[in-house]
Design a protein around this motif. Structure first.
Motif, PDB file in Angstrom:
ATOM      1  N   ARG A 148       1.106  -0.988  -0.090  1.00 37.96           N
ATOM      2  CA  ARG A 148       0.205  -0.146  -0.213  1.00 37.96           C
ATOM      3  C   ARG A 148       0.720   0.983   0.050  1.00 37.96           C
ATOM      4  NH1 ARG A 148      -4.924  -0.458   1.845  1.00 37.96           N
ATOM      5  NH2 ARG A 148      -4.126   2.080   3.899  1.00 37.96           N
ATOM      6  N   LEU A 152       1.401   5.319  -0.177  1.00 36.29           N
ATOM      7  CA  LEU A 152       0.725   6.890  -0.146  1.00 36.29           C
ATOM      8  C   LEU A 152       1.467   7.536  -1.385  1.00 36.29           C
ATOM      9  CD1 LEU A 152      -1.633   8.466   0.872  1.00 36.29           C
ATOM     10  CD2 LEU A 152       0.612   9.361   2.756  1.00 36.29           C
ATOM     11  N   ILE A 181      -4.056   6.484  -2.240  1.00 42.03           N
ATOM     12  CA  ILE A 181      -3.790   5.132  -1.565  1.00 42.03           C
ATOM     13  C   ILE A 181      -3.812   3.935  -2.774  1.00 42.03           C
ATOM     14  CG2 ILE A 181      -3.748   3.125  -0.254  1.00 42.03           C
ATOM     15  CD1 ILE A 181      -4.215   5.083   1.499  1.00 42.03           C
ATOM     16  N   THR A 186      -2.877   0.265  -4.190  1.00 40.81           N
ATOM     17  CA  THR A 186      -2.168  -0.950  -3.634  1.00 40.81           C
ATOM     18  C   THR A 186      -2.017  -1.938  -4.735  1.00 40.81           C
ATOM     19  OG1 THR A 186      -3.738  -0.811  -1.980  1.00 40.81           O
ATOM     20  CG2 THR A 186      -2.799  -2.936  -2.716  1.00 40.81           C
ATOM     21  N   TYR A 217      -1.497  -2.723 -10.747  1.00 37.59           N
ATOM     22  CA  TYR A 217      -2.608  -1.715 -10.159  1.00 37.59           C
ATOM     23  C   TYR A 217      -3.736  -2.102 -10.935  1.00 37.59           C
ATOM     24  CZ  TYR A 217      -5.054   2.041  -8.023  1.00 37.59           C
ATOM     25  OH  TYR A 217      -5.822   2.918  -7.464  1.00 37.59           O
ATOM     26  N   GLU A 243       3.122   0.964   3.109  1.00 36.78           N
ATOM     27  CA  GLU A 243       3.645  -0.575   4.102  1.00 36.78           C
ATOM     28  C   GLU A 243       3.484  -1.983   3.528  1.00 36.78           C
ATOM     29  OE1 GLU A 243      -1.123   0.148   5.664  1.00 36.78           O
ATOM     30  OE2 GLU A 243       0.870   0.951   6.717  1.00 36.78           O
ATOM     31  N   GLN A 244       3.043  -2.648   3.719  1.00 37.27           N
ATOM     32  CA  GLN A 244       2.667  -4.184   3.530  1.00 37.27           C
ATOM     33  C   GLN A 244       1.849  -4.144   3.632  1.00 37.27           C
ATOM     34  OE1 GLN A 244       5.618  -7.361   4.422  1.00 37.27           O
ATOM     35  NE2 GLN A 244       7.175  -6.126   2.656  1.00 37.27           N
ATOM     36  N   GLU A 245       0.946  -5.342   2.722  1.00 42.71           N
ATOM     37  CA  GLU A 245      -0.448  -5.573   2.566  1.00 42.71           C
ATOM     38  C   GLU A 245      -0.574  -7.080   2.622  1.00 42.71           C
ATOM     39  OE1 GLU A 245      -4.433  -6.208   3.582  1.00 42.71           O
ATOM     40  OE2 GLU A 245      -3.570  -3.458   2.505  1.00 42.71           O
ATOM     41  N   THR A 253      -3.509  -9.765   1.152  1.00 37.61           N
ATOM     42  CA  THR A 253      -4.251  -9.889  -0.370  1.00 37.61           C
ATOM     43  C   THR A 253      -2.868 -10.240  -1.473  1.00 37.61           C
ATOM     44  OG1 THR A 253      -4.855  -7.370  -0.645  1.00 37.61           O
ATOM     45  CG2 THR A 253      -4.423  -8.286  -2.596  1.00 37.61           C
TER      46      THR A 253
END
Length: 341
Positions: free
Chosen positions: A168, A170, A181, A183, A202, A218-220, A223
């Motif tokens: 994720r 920004l 944002i 992902t 994406y 940051e890691q998601e 998913t």
């Protein structure tokens, strides 16, 4: 996987078999071992031919890669090293090898300030100690800028690509009022013109995001990662820069005046570049690429010494940009004249 990696895996496998004192290996056994090693590495069936393994053994015996391995065939059937202590990993290096390694170390040391290379400092120091490096000053200077904004993100991006993690990000583009944002599924890191970009998936499409526009990452964890299996050389083969589209490659024909043509000839704009014709006044070149923003900027950078002939739409776009630039200079001259009156 590239053929070089395939070969390295086969050599490593053959070395393991040939120095094994507790098993007899026929040629067929060696073929099976190499095929199995490639399967374990790639995760798919990989058949190694008899001719490939025979050529590998020949290369290991020869001086081609510096191995000169003492491979023997005994009982007219089995393969092994005649020297039980031999291994291709125990190769001694000569003075020429030491000089080459020392030169490589000097180049590696130029990356010491990049965060992703910091852990290499200890490795480089060990190399210097082990080969008795002369600690000479580097005589090869690479174009780099450690102060570039966004370099602090390289670590997490690199690790996420290696470990196949969704991110994720920004992100605030130069044209956006607010950050958004994204992902994304990170695939490649690309450096172009002293800027770094993340090539990522994406919403089902490939995008390139500039690292200097990333505000937070940051890691998601929830998913599932989608791997596009991108190979950089293949993905960017028809590209100048980083912007890849679904458009077809086009022939771009341009002429460069005689005084600047040698620079273009010796530093091609693209690997497809070829000379179409040459006169005392100019040289006509041709490249086959996708037409993108980076290509236009590159061509514009040559100023009045380069003229685009084809395609017509690109030529008209270049002409319009030069007209606008000329108008800007005229307006500036007019403003300065007014101020001076």
């Amino acid at each position: 996987m590239s053929s070089n990696k395939n070969a390295l895996i086969r050599y490593k496998t053959l070395d393991k078999c040939l120095k094994n004192k507790y098993r007899k290996y026929t040629l067929e056994d060696l073929i099976d071992e190499c095929s199995e090693a490639l399967f374990e590495f790639e995760g798919k069936e990989s058949f190694v031919s008899k001719r490939t393994v025979q050529l590998d053994l020949q290369n290991m015996r020869s001086e081609k890669f510096g191995y000169e391995a003492p491979i023997e065939v005994y009982d007219r059937k089995y393969y092994r090293y005649s020297d039980p202590d031999y291994s291709i990993h125990n190769i001694s290096v000569n003075e020429s090898d030491l000089k080459a390694m020392n030169n490589a170390i000097q180049i590696l040391k130029q990356f010491k300030d990049f965060s992703m290379f910091k852990e290499m400092n200890g490795v480089i120091q060990k190399l210097e100690d082990s080969i008795h490096s002369t600690h000479q000053k580097s005589i090869i200077h690479l174009d780099k800028n450690e102060q570039l904004k966004g370099l602090e993100h390289i670590d997490i991006l690199y690790e996420s690509i290696i470990n196949k993690k969704v991110l994720r990000i920004l992100y605030k583009s130069f044209t956006a009022r607010e950050a958004n944002i994204f992902t994304v599924h990170p695939q490649l890191l690309k450096e172009y013109n002293n800027r770094w970009f993340l090539i990522c998936l994406y919403k089902g499409k490939m995008y390139n995001l500039a690292l200097d526009r990333m505000e937070h990452i940051e890691q998601e964890e929830n998913t599932e990662y989608i791997d596009q299996n991108l190979e950089g050389d293949e993905y960017f083969k028809d590209i100048v820069g980083v912007t890849v589209s679904n458009t077809k490659s086009r022939y771009v024909v341009f002429s460069v005046d005689a005084s600047n043509a040698p620079y273009v000839r010796t530093k091609p704009l693209h690997k497809s570049q070829e000379v179409v014709s040459e006169t005392a006044e100019s040289t006509v070149f041709r490249i086959c690429v996708q037409i993108n923003y980076e290509l236009e900027r590159l061509l514009l950078g040559f100023g009045d010494c380069l003229i685009v002939h084809q395609p017509k739409r690109l030529r008209e776009r270049m002409r319009e940009k030069f007209r606008t630039s000329f108008k800007n200079y005229q307006n500036l001259d007019a403003e300065e004249n007014q101020r001076s009156q």
